[in-house]
Design an enzyme around this catalytic site. Structure first.
Site, PDB file in Angstrom:
ATOM      1  N   HIS A  82     -30.884 -42.869  19.986  1.00 32.99           N
ATOM      2  CA  HIS A  82     -31.332 -44.239  20.226  1.00 32.99           C
ATOM      3  C   HIS A  82     -32.646 -44.224  20.977  1.00 32.99           C
ATOM      4  CE1 HIS A  82     -30.935 -48.584  20.682  1.00 32.99           C
ATOM      5  NE2 HIS A  82     -31.435 -48.405  21.890  1.00 32.99           N
ATOM      6  N   ASP A 161     -22.143 -58.459  22.645  1.00 29.79           N
ATOM      7  CA  ASP A 161     -23.551 -58.096  22.837  1.00 29.79           C
ATOM      8  C   ASP A 161     -24.454 -59.118  22.155  1.00 29.79           C
ATOM      9  OD1 ASP A 161     -25.720 -56.296  23.666  1.00 29.79           O
ATOM     10  OD2 ASP A 161     -26.003 -56.125  21.508  1.00 29.79           O
ATOM     11  N   ARG A 168     -29.310 -64.401  26.950  1.00 29.46           N
ATOM     12  CA  ARG A 168     -30.312 -63.816  27.845  1.00 29.46           C
ATOM     13  C   ARG A 168     -31.722 -64.142  27.375  1.00 29.46           C
ATOM     14  NH1 ARG A 168     -29.019 -57.816  27.508  1.00 29.46           N
ATOM     15  NH2 ARG A 168     -30.889 -57.605  28.788  1.00 29.46           N
ATOM     16  N   SER A 183     -26.047 -53.280  27.096  1.00 28.34           N
ATOM     17  CA  SER A 183     -26.291 -53.727  25.727  1.00 28.34           C
ATOM     18  C   SER A 183     -26.472 -52.532  24.798  1.00 28.34           C
ATOM     19  CB  SER A 183     -27.524 -54.631  25.692  1.00 28.34           C
ATOM     20  OG  SER A 183     -27.884 -54.937  24.366  1.00 28.34           O
ATOM     21  N   LYS A 187     -23.274 -50.915  21.926  1.00 27.63           N
ATOM     22  CA  LYS A 187     -23.445 -50.674  20.491  1.00 27.63           C
ATOM     23  C   LYS A 187     -23.190 -49.211  20.151  1.00 27.63           C
ATOM     24  CE  LYS A 187     -27.276 -52.974  20.942  1.00 27.63           C
ATOM     25  NZ  LYS A 187     -28.523 -53.769  20.866  1.00 27.63           N
TER      26      LYS A 187
END
Lengths: 432, 432
Positions: A82, A161, A168, A183, A187
């Site tokens: 990621h 999320d 947000r 967050s 995931k």
């Protein structure tokens, strides 16, 4: 409910920690609509100011995962990479097939372009015909058959999320390190991973502007990974200039095709191979960094990774015949050059601004509902430390229309040119 | 809209000040529904942490006033008194008629009981037949004819205050000094006052627990008063024990009737007369505190204030024949005594807890929609510094039902008794 939402808000506002049960009840009640959006937004603002304890952060993230569906790939080599996002980052396209060729299961679930940053899913869709699996079963099937897939978090995965992020976004509560970490990790945990490689970007074109901010985020991600027994490795890497030379959906696919031929920018190649090596380490397939590096280099150079890439793109409906003529991915209505006003050395590139200007030109989106023009993008010819002669192109834009004078001067203004040669910033700031 | 709500939230979150226009546009958009409740609650939480500048506070309050209706009483002697709330405070009933008799116009607009605190409007309704004027015209007519009235802020006055308060109540954003000050002052500015006497309560039974908190609130109120050219005087007064001996709706009316006969607790009389004197000063009717004191004492002692009180109660529909037999206001189903477990001196009274227990017994409300039993209340026989003999009553409850063992022991626990005589706390902590 055992607790009034406002009681829990007051605990967080005072800087105290909520219990395991309080967090779980609060989030579940929010998901089911019993806690109102206006209560959650006040809570999130209190989190911005007070932060979470390690236990709160873990519980918050776990509840985000447990209230949704999880992937059912349970092999010990199921891992992912990621990146926290930047400009011109297309490493996922290289890393996923390399890792799969080396024996990993990689449900490469990525996001969409937003603001100044690009999104892997949008770039993927620039390949004609590509479909993104929209169910947990679809993702599992592709990964089981091919070793990886390019997908996104489905509606059923980490639904909190999506709800929290949307809130947000409109309440000024994006920039909380705790909320960013939870967050990301919600995931990733929903992918049921055994290992994760993180690329935390830092610099003008990243969300984290300073190494200190990047380290804060890393610390939070390490907390969550540790308590979920996920092996974590990665880098804090430079995003003070675009990664590679190309940006925009199709132009970046062009650069990916070049990279499979080992003809891309050395920084892009270097980072991709380093992250891919770390994939083998967190998958437990190699114990030693240099052995891993040999393996991933061979996967790339032998053409096996490219073959795997084509196999998966085809399995997802993509027309791989377009890869035979990479120039297809650079065809746009207008090519437009920004020329250097003077001779000297590039000392700084306003990468975030560059991202925003190209987003405004059609290569990205301001709001999640905007559509992107896949042809729009740029080749950034000059990078930090490069010498430049007056009148030489700094950047070639691939555009749907000639940019306004204002946008042209904004683009020129993204490059700072000095008399003294500065060295290129270190690509990897920290390894973990 | 010129600004996105989330942009304004980010400014406040970062600790910077919003401009005049930004505040006005933000609040007006909130009132009309263009700014969402979840955006306002995040903003209010940011205000809790960051506070307002003097200019922001003034503009915030003025917009709360300008978006509603204002009273049209424009005399230079139109003034009011406001207390920040406590237990057993019934000074308004004495002060308003005294000030009116001395030449002031007093739209005494009060609030409702909530939590541990009492509310003047609820006590007023304990007088059979009383109606509260529900329009600006109704209030103006009463004040013009009689010199004062007992009313509440109507729906049309400071509508933003009602909307904001309801939101703050359920989002943990009540305890911001800036938001408390602007809420108080928006209602007072909507009365179109020329002068205001503030009674800022401090101690266990007040919202401000420490003199420092009370001074912070005072400072904010002074800012708003100054920028609106409202003459301001008042006191920071003790609320570490109930004011007077009685609490509850009817029992407090009983004590008011006693006070008009100068038969009430000396602290209650002293505070009422001091605040009433200050009314004459802020109205510009007297320049000198001792001259004002003489005037208000004469208004009370001569019976003219009581006559004026009866005149207004009758004008508002109240049955003043009930005043002929004050004991009517002490009739409840059960009288129940809490006896002292030991001999000694009262050293402390948990006033907030006492308020909450009687609220639970029916003398107050937890939620604004709860109904109050007017007969329920208490006579607190012993105050701080008083000597007590074992078995002597500390408190007589006027109740609808015998309290549970738990409530009985909670009530007994509200009184701390020591061996050493402590002196009663100073009634007035600070004058301004």
């Amino acid at each position: 409910v055992k607790y009034l939402p406002q009681e829990l808000i007051l605990i967080k506002r005072s800087g105290k920690a909520l219990t395991h049960d309080q967090i779980q009840e609060f989030l579940e009640a929010y998901l089911s609509g019993l806690v109102e959006e206006y209560q959650m937004s006040a809570f999130l603002m209190a989190v911005f100011f007070r932060g979470f304890s390690a236990e709160e952060l873990t519980q918050w993230t776990q509840t985000m995962v447990s209230t949704g569906e999880r992937l059912g790939i349970c092999t010990t080599t199921c891992i992912d990479k990621h990146s926290t996002g930047g400009v011109g980052d297309k490493t996922s396209f290289l890393i996923a097939p390399i890792a799969a060729v080396c024996g990993c299961q990689v449900p490469m679930l990525s996001g969409r372009a937003l603001g100044h940053t690009g999104g892997t899913l949008d770039k993927l869709e620039a390949i004609p015909g590509v479909r993104i699996p929209d169910s947990v079963e679809g993702i599992e099937k592709l990964v089981e058959k091919h070793g990886f897939c390019f997908g996104g978090t489905t509606r059923s995965m980490a639904p909190l999320d999506k709800k929290l992020y949307a809130l947000r976004d409109v309440t000024g509560t994006i920039e909380s390190t705790d909320l960013i970490a939870s967050s990301i990790m919600s995931k990733k945990l929903a992918e049921n991973l055994k290992g994760l490689v993180m690329d935390i970007k830092v610099g003008d074109g990243a969300f984290m502007k300073t190494p200190e901010q990047a380290r804060n985020l890393l610390e939070k991600i390490q907390m969550i990974a540790k308590s979920n027994r996920i092996r974590l490795k990665g880098v804090i890497s430079d995003m003070s200039q675009p990664l590679g030379h190309y940006l925009g959906l199709r132009p970046e696919i062009y650069e990916v095709l070049m990279a499979f031929q080992n003809k891309a920018e050395s920084r892009l190649m270097e980072l991709s191979l380093e992250l891919a090596s770390k994939m083998l380490l967190v998958a437990g397939l190699e114990q030693d960094e240099s052995a891993a590096k040999v393996k991933v280099e061979s996967a790339l150079m032998s053409g096996r990774a490219y073959q795997k890439f084509c196999e998966v793109i085809e399995a997802q409906g993509g027309d791989i015949s377009t890869f035979e003529n990479p120039e297809f991915y650079l065809s746009s209505k207008h090519h437009f050059e920004i020329l250097s006003p003077r001779s000297g050395y590039i000392s700084r590139i306003s990468t975030e601004k560059l991202g925003y200007v190209f987003s405004a030109l059609g290569a990205g989106r301001k709001n999640i509902s905007d559509t992107i023009i896949p042809q729009v993008g740029a080749k950034v010819s000059k990078k930090i430390g490069d010498s430049v002669v007056a009148g030489e192109p700094l950047l070639t834009g691939f555009l749907a229309e000639i940019p306004s004078q204002i946008l042209q001067s904004q683009l020129a203004g993204c490059f700072e040119i000095g008399d003294v040669k500065v060295s290129a910033p270190e690509l990897v700031i920290e390894r973990f």
